[in-house]
Design a protein around this motif. Structure first.
Motif, short mmCIF file in Angstrom:
data_model
loop_
_atom_site.label_atom_id
_atom_site.label_comp_id
_atom_site.label_asym_id
_atom_site.label_seq_id
_atom_site.Cartn_x
_atom_site.Cartn_y
_atom_site.Cartn_z
N GLU A 36 -5.28 32.35 -27.32
CA GLU A 36 -6.48 32.67 -27.95
C GLU A 36 -6.86 31.54 -28.82
O GLU A 36 -8.17 31.17 -29.19
CB GLU A 36 -6.66 33.82 -28.94
CG GLU A 36 -7.87 34.28 -29.61
CD GLU A 36 -8.95 34.55 -28.57
OE1 GLU A 36 -10.18 34.15 -28.88
OE2 GLU A 36 -8.85 35.06 -27.37
N ARG A 37 -5.78 30.88 -29.61
CA ARG A 37 -6.13 29.88 -30.74
C ARG A 37 -6.88 28.63 -30.23
O ARG A 37 -7.68 28.03 -30.84
CB ARG A 37 -4.89 29.44 -31.57
CG ARG A 37 -3.99 28.48 -30.61
CD ARG A 37 -2.54 28.24 -31.19
NE ARG A 37 -1.86 29.46 -30.95
CZ ARG A 37 -0.65 29.95 -31.22
NH1 ARG A 37 0.13 28.92 -31.99
NH2 ARG A 37 -0.24 30.86 -30.92
N PHE A 38 -6.77 28.39 -28.84
CA PHE A 38 -7.23 27.18 -28.32
C PHE A 38 -8.64 27.35 -27.77
O PHE A 38 -9.44 26.46 -27.45
CB PHE A 38 -6.38 26.86 -27.04
CG PHE A 38 -4.97 26.63 -27.27
CD1 PHE A 38 -4.65 25.43 -28.05
CD2 PHE A 38 -3.92 27.37 -26.78
CE1 PHE A 38 -3.39 25.23 -28.37
CE2 PHE A 38 -2.57 27.32 -26.99
CZ PHE A 38 -2.38 25.98 -27.90
N ASN A 39 -9.28 28.58 -28.48
CA ASN A 39 -10.67 28.91 -27.86
C ASN A 39 -11.38 28.63 -29.09
O ASN A 39 -12.52 29.29 -29.46
CB ASN A 39 -10.77 29.99 -27.22
CG ASN A 39 -10.35 30.19 -25.85
OD1 ASN A 39 -10.76 29.22 -25.30
ND2 ASN A 39 -9.67 31.05 -25.40
N ASN A 40 -11.14 28.33 -30.40
CA ASN A 40 -11.44 28.40 -31.53
C ASN A 40 -12.59 27.29 -31.89
O ASN A 40 -12.99 27.19 -32.87
CB ASN A 40 -10.45 28.42 -32.75
CG ASN A 40 -9.66 29.82 -32.90
OD1 ASN A 40 -10.12 31.09 -32.41
ND2 ASN A 40 -8.50 29.75 -33.53
N HIS A 41 -12.56 26.16 -31.12
CA HIS A 41 -13.30 25.11 -31.30
C HIS A 41 -14.20 24.91 -29.89
O HIS A 41 -14.04 23.63 -29.53
CB HIS A 41 -12.30 23.98 -31.92
CG HIS A 41 -11.85 24.15 -33.00
ND1 HIS A 41 -12.29 24.12 -34.21
CD2 HIS A 41 -10.27 24.54 -33.04
CE1 HIS A 41 -11.35 24.57 -35.10
NE2 HIS A 41 -10.11 24.66 -34.47
#
Length: 235
Positions: A36-41
């Motif tokens: 999920e963290r890799f979809n923050n940008h």
């Protein structure tokens, strides 16, 4: 040199796979949380059309670049060991293709063990043919199509590309992107490894056809590679 953030991410990944979650639900949830963290940008693109139906039971997210086109096309197949993940877990990666100018078809193929081989493979082949017939709806250029994926998606990409190379109804591909895929399952299982999940994941993907399907070229696409079977590939 790795940054501290990169080292922390690698450690968290190693801790996740070392624990071997006791249920499929927990494994899927753990992978989704990790990714999920890799979809923050999310990069800025023209538009996203979510959950577009390609046929009953098969959907994809369509990511449209900025500009009028015609856009080259990328069919993207997410990783997740054939049993987990989705277009949502790989949204930012698909968005990077769209930001680079590619009409991106982020395919939500069926997962094992509920849908064992060759269900996911069949979905990917169908998605490729659907894309060639429908890319123009979003100003995509059906004469410039690439297919790619990571891990399980890399395997499915190679399998679909080699299978479609002899199919007169399939599109012709300009490129393949094979990101750390498995291309020979028998060779994979023969390697000594400390990872006890490996054979379990393979069995989950194949289902009742284990072990005879290990040598099916739709599963081990290295067995189908011959002159002309693949477009130029980034591996």
């Amino acid at each position: 040199m790795l940054t501290e953030a990169e080292r922390a991410t690698i450690k968290e990944w190693n801790d996740l796979v070392a624990r071997i979650p006791p249920s499929l639900t927990e494994l899927r949830s753990g992978l989704e949380s990790f990714l999920e963290r890799f979809n923050n940008h999310m990069p800025e693109i023209g538009a996203i059309h979510e959950d577009v139906e390609l046929r009953p039971g098969l959907h994809a997210d369509i990511l449209v670049p900025k500009g009028p086109g015609p856009h080259p096309v990328m069919i993207y197949l997410h990783g997740g060991a054939w049993i987990a993940c989705s277009p949502k877990t790989h949204r930012q990666l698909a968005g990077q293709f769209a930001a680079a100018g590619y009409l991106t078809i982020n395919v939500d193929y069926r997962l094992a063990p509920e849908n064992p081989f060759p269900a996911g493979f069949d979905d990917c082949v169908f998605a490729a043919k659907w894309t060639a017939a429908n890319a123009q709806r979003w100003n995509g250029d059906a004469n410039r199509i690439a297919m790619g994926g990571d891990s399980a998606g890399g395997n499915l990409t190679a399998a679909a590309l080699t299978a479609m190379s002899t199919d007169p109804e399939a599109p012709r591909f300009s490129a393949g992107v094979l990101i750390y895929g498995v291309f020979d399952f028998s060779a994979l299982l023969e390697r000594k490894s400390s990872n006890p999940m490996k054979e379990g994941l393979v069995r989950a993907y194949i289902g009742a056809r284990y072990p005879e399907a290990l040598t099916d070229p739709r599963m081990s696409p290295l067995l189908a590679v011959k002159p002309g079977a693949l477009p130029p590939c980034f591996i």
